[in-house]
Motif scaffolding. Structure first.
Motif, PDB file in Angstrom:
ATOM      1  N   SER A   1       0.900  -1.244  -0.004  1.00 52.90           N
ATOM      2  CA  SER A   1       0.091  -0.004  -0.164  1.00 52.90           C
ATOM      3  C   SER A   1       0.905   1.347   0.050  1.00 52.90           C
ATOM      4  O   SER A   1       1.702   1.237   0.717  1.00 52.90           O
TER       5      SER A   1
ATOM      6  N   LYS B   1      -0.694   4.107   0.596  1.00 50.49           N
ATOM      7  CA  LYS B   1      -1.076   5.248   1.471  1.00 50.49           C
ATOM      8  C   LYS B   1      -0.431   5.571   2.639  1.00 50.49           C
ATOM      9  O   LYS B   1      -0.102   4.515   3.316  1.00 50.49           O
TER      10      LYS B   1
ATOM     11  N   LEU C   1      -0.035   7.533   6.461  1.00 54.92           N
ATOM     12  CA  LEU C   1      -1.147   7.762   7.437  1.00 54.92           C
ATOM     13  C   LEU C   1      -1.005   9.294   8.015  1.00 54.92           C
ATOM     14  O   LEU C   1      -1.600   9.823   8.638  1.00 54.92           O
TER      15      LEU C   1
ATOM     16  N   GLN D   1       2.922  -1.884  10.893  1.00 63.02           N
ATOM     17  CA  GLN D   1       1.466  -0.907  10.610  1.00 63.02           C
ATOM     18  C   GLN D   1       1.030  -1.302   9.063  1.00 63.02           C
ATOM     19  O   GLN D   1      -0.280  -1.186   8.864  1.00 63.02           O
ATOM     20  N   GLN D   2       1.748  -1.337   8.269  1.00 64.12           N
ATOM     21  CA  GLN D   2       1.535  -1.861   6.914  1.00 64.12           C
ATOM     22  C   GLN D   2       0.964  -3.039   6.771  1.00 64.12           C
ATOM     23  O   GLN D   2      -0.132  -3.229   6.046  1.00 64.12           O
TER      24      GLN D   2
ATOM     25  N   ASP E   1      -2.518  -2.593   7.960  1.00 62.13           N
ATOM     26  CA  ASP E   1      -3.262  -1.877   6.891  1.00 62.13           C
ATOM     27  C   ASP E   1      -3.891  -3.025   5.785  1.00 62.13           C
ATOM     28  O   ASP E   1      -4.914  -2.923   5.532  1.00 62.13           O
ATOM     29  N   GLN E   2      -2.765  -3.711   5.619  1.00 65.83           N
ATOM     30  CA  GLN E   2      -3.332  -4.824   4.510  1.00 65.83           C
ATOM     31  C   GLN E   2      -4.224  -5.750   4.984  1.00 65.83           C
ATOM     32  O   GLN E   2      -5.178  -6.272   4.174  1.00 65.83           O
TER      33      GLN E   2
ATOM     34  N   HIS F   1      -7.606  -4.358   5.045  1.00 66.19           N
ATOM     35  CA  HIS F   1      -7.914  -4.318   3.531  1.00 66.19           C
ATOM     36  C   HIS F   1      -8.856  -5.213   3.266  1.00 66.19           C
ATOM     37  O   HIS F   1      -9.777  -5.232   2.384  1.00 66.19           O
TER      38      HIS F   1
ATOM     39  N   LEU G   1      -5.735   1.606  11.602  1.00 65.75           N
ATOM     40  CA  LEU G   1      -5.142   2.020  10.287  1.00 65.75           C
ATOM     41  C   LEU G   1      -4.515   3.161  10.719  1.00 65.75           C
ATOM     42  O   LEU G   1      -3.520   3.654   9.726  1.00 65.75           O
TER      43      LEU G   1
END
Length: 233
Positions: A4, A6, A8, A20-21, A24-25, A28, A96
């Motif tokens: 990702s 994106k 934060l 943290q990524q 996020d995944q 998702h 997130l």
């Protein structure tokens, strides 16, 4: 799975950036509809390969999701998305953006300002008595360690809104409270009591507008204090 891109909205060099990524995944998977509440996640080895991360990073991410109530890890059965995620929308948002302190504080403000107006319409005499006890506990604390009483004050207000849908968000409210509370380096007991008494008076008068106003003053003060300290570091 593509990484990702994106952001934060915060600059971070913390060691948990990679985990943290991963958070996020995994979230998702829910947001995109690929998986749903109650579904079992793939085994660790498969996730490690798919996400291209080490076992420690994956486990750190899963631990964060477990703490936030997004997943449950069952011995010998595997890891599952919780069935009640739909009643904890803020948990997913917190997962997130755990490094985005301004967003966390604003999320708490948005939630509590709504709750306190509803509480002003519905709060009972018994609930007001419990609120008063927390104020007295803070006022009488000798070591300035009144974090639990402070949290109880805000929890009681949230519960007194008496809404079964909103109650699903209260755990998230307390998570934000704990996060913010841990960043407060110095406490001003008399000022806290002053803010809490003003909020109590508005609730006792069943005045939603005044309750909103007094809660905003209180939380805005906390926001300024925490963010000022954060920027100082």
């Amino acid at each position: 799975m593509e990484e990702s891109s994106k952001k934060l909205g915060v600059q971070s060099v913390h060691r948990n950036t990679l985990s943290q990524q991963v958070v996020d995944q995994i979230v998702h998977l829910l947001v995109s509809g690929q998986m749903k509440a109650g579904d079992k996640l793939p085994p660790e080895m498969e996730l490690m390969k798919e996400l291209e991360v080490s076992r420690p990073v994956l486990r750190e991410a899963l631990s964060a999701l477990d703490t936030l109530g997004v997943i449950t890890r069952k011995t010998r059965e595997g890891t599952f998305f919780n069935d009640k995620i739909g009643t904890h929308p803020f948990s997913v948002m917190l997962a997130l953006a755990t490094d985005n302190l301004p967003a966390i504080i604003e999320a708490r403000m948005a939630l509590e300002l709504g709750l306190v107006t509803m509480a002003a319409e519905k709060i009972t005499d018994e609930q007001l008595e419990k609120l008063q006890i927390t104020i007295d506990t803070i006022a009488n604390s000798e070591d300035n360690d009144y974090g639990e009483a402070d949290k109880e004050f805000h929890k009681l207000i949230a519960l007194s809104a008496n809404n079964p849908i909103i109650e699903g968000m209260i755990d998230s409210l307390l998570i934000t409270h704990n996060k913010i509370n841990s960043l407060i380096q110095f406490r001003e007991r008399e000022l806290t009591v002053k803010y809490h008494k003003a909020i109590y008076a508005a609730l006792a008068a069943h005045d939603p507008h005044e309750a909103f106003s007094q809660m905003y003053k209180h939380l805005d003060y906390v926001r300024q204090k925490v963010l000022q300290h954060s920027h100082a570091n």
